[in-house]
Design a protein around this motif. Structure first.
Motif, PDB file in Angstrom:
ATOM      1  N   GLN A  32      13.781 -17.144   0.874  1.00 23.13           N
ATOM      2  CA  GLN A  32      12.372 -17.012   1.218  1.00 23.13           C
ATOM      3  C   GLN A  32      11.876 -15.733   0.548  1.00 23.13           C
ATOM      4  O   GLN A  32      12.488 -14.672   0.699  1.00 23.13           O
ATOM      5  N   ILE A  33      10.777 -15.830  -0.187  1.00 25.79           N
ATOM      6  CA  ILE A  33      10.255 -14.676  -0.915  1.00 25.79           C
ATOM      7  C   ILE A  33       8.798 -14.473  -0.504  1.00 25.79           C
ATOM      8  O   ILE A  33       7.957 -15.351  -0.694  1.00 25.79           O
ATOM      9  N   MET A  34       8.516 -13.302   0.055  1.00 26.30           N
ATOM     10  CA  MET A  34       7.176 -12.977   0.532  1.00 26.30           C
ATOM     11  C   MET A  34       6.654 -11.758  -0.222  1.00 26.30           C
ATOM     12  O   MET A  34       7.427 -10.880  -0.610  1.00 26.30           O
ATOM     13  N   ILE A  35       5.343 -11.712  -0.414  1.00 25.25           N
ATOM     14  CA  ILE A  35       4.713 -10.559  -1.053  1.00 25.25           C
ATOM     15  C   ILE A  35       3.612 -10.056  -0.128  1.00 25.25           C
ATOM     16  O   ILE A  35       2.873 -10.850   0.452  1.00 25.25           O
ATOM     17  N   SER A  36       3.538  -8.732   0.010  1.00 21.89           N
ATOM     18  CA  SER A  36       2.531  -8.120   0.876  1.00 21.89           C
ATOM     19  C   SER A  36       1.703  -7.131   0.077  1.00 21.89           C
ATOM     20  O   SER A  36       2.234  -6.393  -0.755  1.00 21.89           O
ATOM     21  N   ALA A  37       0.399  -7.133   0.362  1.00 26.83           N
ATOM     22  CA  ALA A  37      -0.522  -6.183  -0.257  1.00 26.83           C
ATOM     23  C   ALA A  37      -1.732  -6.052   0.649  1.00 26.83           C
ATOM     24  O   ALA A  37      -2.197  -7.038   1.224  1.00 26.83           O
ATOM     25  N   LYS A  38      -2.221  -4.853   0.775  1.00 25.19           N
ATOM     26  CA  LYS A  38      -3.426  -4.611   1.580  1.00 25.19           C
ATOM     27  C   LYS A  38      -3.341  -5.246   2.965  1.00 25.19           C
ATOM     28  O   LYS A  38      -4.269  -5.903   3.423  1.00 25.19           O
ATOM     29  N   GLU A  39      -2.207  -5.082   3.617  1.00 31.05           N
ATOM     30  CA  GLU A  39      -1.967  -5.575   4.976  1.00 31.05           C
ATOM     31  C   GLU A  39      -2.028  -7.093   5.100  1.00 31.05           C
ATOM     32  O   GLU A  39      -2.211  -7.639   6.185  1.00 31.05           O
ATOM     33  N   LYS A  40      -1.893  -7.813   3.985  1.00 25.03           N
ATOM     34  CA  LYS A  40      -1.814  -9.274   3.993  1.00 25.03           C
ATOM     35  C   LYS A  40      -0.464  -9.661   3.411  1.00 25.03           C
ATOM     36  O   LYS A  40       0.086  -8.966   2.575  1.00 25.03           O
ATOM     37  N   THR A  41       0.055 -10.800   3.845  1.00 27.33           N
ATOM     38  CA  THR A  41       1.334 -11.287   3.347  1.00 27.33           C
ATOM     39  C   THR A  41       1.174 -12.734   2.895  1.00 27.33           C
ATOM     40  O   THR A  41       0.452 -13.506   3.528  1.00 27.33           O
ATOM     41  N   ALA A  42       1.867 -13.084   1.803  1.00 29.03           N
ATOM     42  CA  ALA A  42       1.795 -14.438   1.271  1.00 29.03           C
ATOM     43  C   ALA A  42       3.167 -14.886   0.797  1.00 29.03           C
ATOM     44  O   ALA A  42       4.008 -14.070   0.415  1.00 29.03           O
ATOM     45  N   LEU A  50      -0.710 -16.466  -3.177  1.00 26.13           N
ATOM     46  CA  LEU A  50      -0.600 -15.249  -3.981  1.00 26.13           C
ATOM     47  C   LEU A  50      -1.971 -14.807  -4.493  1.00 26.13           C
ATOM     48  O   LEU A  50      -2.339 -13.634  -4.380  1.00 26.13           O
ATOM     49  N   MET A  51      -2.735 -15.721  -5.034  1.00 28.76           N
ATOM     50  CA  MET A  51      -4.058 -15.386  -5.570  1.00 28.76           C
ATOM     51  C   MET A  51      -5.008 -14.902  -4.468  1.00 28.76           C
ATOM     52  O   MET A  51      -5.886 -14.081  -4.717  1.00 28.76           O
ATOM     53  N   SER A  52      -4.831 -15.401  -3.246  1.00 25.33           N
ATOM     54  CA  SER A  52      -5.719 -14.995  -2.151  1.00 25.33           C
ATOM     55  C   SER A  52      -5.556 -13.523  -1.782  1.00 25.33           C
ATOM     56  O   SER A  52      -6.429 -12.948  -1.141  1.00 25.33           O
ATOM     57  N   LEU A  53      -4.453 -12.907  -2.197  1.00 25.80           N
ATOM     58  CA  LEU A  53      -4.262 -11.478  -1.919  1.00 25.80           C
ATOM     59  C   LEU A  53      -5.209 -10.619  -2.751  1.00 25.80           C
ATOM     60  O   LEU A  53      -5.538  -9.504  -2.359  1.00 25.80           O
ATOM     61  N   GLY A  54      -5.622 -11.108  -3.908  1.00 25.62           N
ATOM     62  CA  GLY A  54      -6.564 -10.375  -4.756  1.00 25.62           C
ATOM     63  C   GLY A  54      -6.036  -9.021  -5.213  1.00 25.62           C
ATOM     64  O   GLY A  54      -6.769  -8.035  -5.180  1.00 25.62           O
ATOM     65  N   VAL A  55      -4.794  -8.963  -5.654  1.00 22.47           N
ATOM     66  CA  VAL A  55      -4.171  -7.698  -6.029  1.00 22.47           C
ATOM     67  C   VAL A  55      -4.728  -7.210  -7.359  1.00 22.47           C
ATOM     68  O   VAL A  55      -4.734  -7.926  -8.351  1.00 22.47           O
ATOM     69  N   LYS A  56      -5.194  -5.965  -7.363  1.00 20.21           N
ATOM     70  CA  LYS A  56      -5.785  -5.361  -8.544  1.00 20.21           C
ATOM     71  C   LYS A  56      -4.895  -4.246  -9.097  1.00 20.21           C
ATOM     72  O   LYS A  56      -3.909  -3.864  -8.472  1.00 20.21           O
ATOM     73  N   GLN A  57      -5.288  -3.736 -10.251  1.00 20.14           N
ATOM     74  CA  GLN A  57      -4.548  -2.642 -10.887  1.00 20.14           C
ATOM     75  C   GLN A  57      -4.452  -1.450  -9.935  1.00 20.14           C
ATOM     76  O   GLN A  57      -5.380  -1.153  -9.188  1.00 20.14           O
ATOM     77  N   ASN A  58      -3.331  -0.765  -9.968  1.00 16.90           N
ATOM     78  CA  ASN A  58      -3.019   0.435  -9.173  1.00 16.90           C
ATOM     79  C   ASN A  58      -2.823   0.165  -7.686  1.00 16.90           C
ATOM     80  O   ASN A  58      -2.751   1.102  -6.898  1.00 16.90           O
ATOM     81  N   GLU A  59      -2.739  -1.085  -7.285  1.00 20.82           N
ATOM     82  CA  GLU A  59      -2.435  -1.409  -5.891  1.00 20.82           C
ATOM     83  C   GLU A  59      -0.938  -1.651  -5.750  1.00 20.82           C
ATOM     84  O   GLU A  59      -0.294  -2.175  -6.658  1.00 20.82           O
ATOM     85  N   GLU A  60      -0.410  -1.272  -4.595  1.00 24.97           N
ATOM     86  CA  GLU A  60       1.019  -1.423  -4.347  1.00 24.97           C
ATOM     87  C   GLU A  60       1.295  -2.737  -3.625  1.00 24.97           C
ATOM     88  O   GLU A  60       0.576  -3.107  -2.703  1.00 24.97           O
ATOM     89  N   VAL A  61       2.348  -3.419  -4.067  1.00 18.12           N
ATOM     90  CA  VAL A  61       2.801  -4.634  -3.404  1.00 18.12           C
ATOM     91  C   VAL A  61       4.236  -4.425  -2.941  1.00 18.12           C
ATOM     92  O   VAL A  61       4.981  -3.639  -3.525  1.00 18.12           O
ATOM     93  N   THR A  62       4.610  -5.122  -1.887  1.00 14.45           N
ATOM     94  CA  THR A  62       5.979  -5.118  -1.396  1.00 14.45           C
ATOM     95  C   THR A  62       6.491  -6.547  -1.429  1.00 14.45           C
ATOM     96  O   THR A  62       5.833  -7.457  -0.919  1.00 14.45           O
ATOM     97  N   VAL A  63       7.639  -6.730  -2.052  1.00 13.65           N
ATOM     98  CA  VAL A  63       8.256  -8.051  -2.143  1.00 13.65           C
ATOM     99  C   VAL A  63       9.500  -8.046  -1.257  1.00 13.65           C
ATOM    100  O   VAL A  63      10.351  -7.162  -1.381  1.00 13.65           O
ATOM    101  N   SER A  64       9.596  -9.015  -0.353  1.00 10.20           N
ATOM    102  CA  SER A  64      10.737  -9.150   0.552  1.00 10.20           C
ATOM    103  C   SER A  64      11.443 -10.467   0.270  1.00 10.20           C
ATOM    104  O   SER A  64      10.793 -11.516   0.196  1.00 10.20           O
TER     105      SER A  64
END
Length: 85
Positions: A32-42, A50-64
């Motif tokens: 199971q692979i999850m990605i989190s950004a801006k207090e949202k997880t997908a 993944l696209m719904s997270l709207g991750v932009k340049q210089n934002e940090e993501v965490t992959v679990s």
């Protein structure tokens, strides 16, 4: 469970093309692979999530990653982020 964080350096952030490639990498693994950004997880295996997270340049993501092949998955995902995002 293994996890890592990464700051997106790509000017356009995680847009359609790299998102599709990233999903394809994630789908190769049973874990199971999850990605989190801006207090949202997908779920990283679902492009719309993944696209719904709207991750932009210089934002940090965490992959679990949780599962039997997590070590190999984390290694390849880290490599993908470093080379593409």
């Amino acid at each position: 469970m293994q996890k890592f964080t990464y700051v997106i350096t790509a000017v356009q952030g995680i847009h359609a093309r790299p998102a599709g490639q990233l999903v394809n990498v994630a789908k190769k693994y049973e874990s199971q692979i999850m990605i989190s950004a801006k207090e949202k997880t997908a779920d990283l295996k679902k492009i719309l999530a993944l696209m719904s997270l709207g991750v932009k340049q210089n934002e940090e993501v965490t992959v679990s990653v949780t599962g039997t092949d997590e070590a190999v998955a984390v290694k390849e995902l880290k490599q993908f982020f470093a080379n593409n995002l």
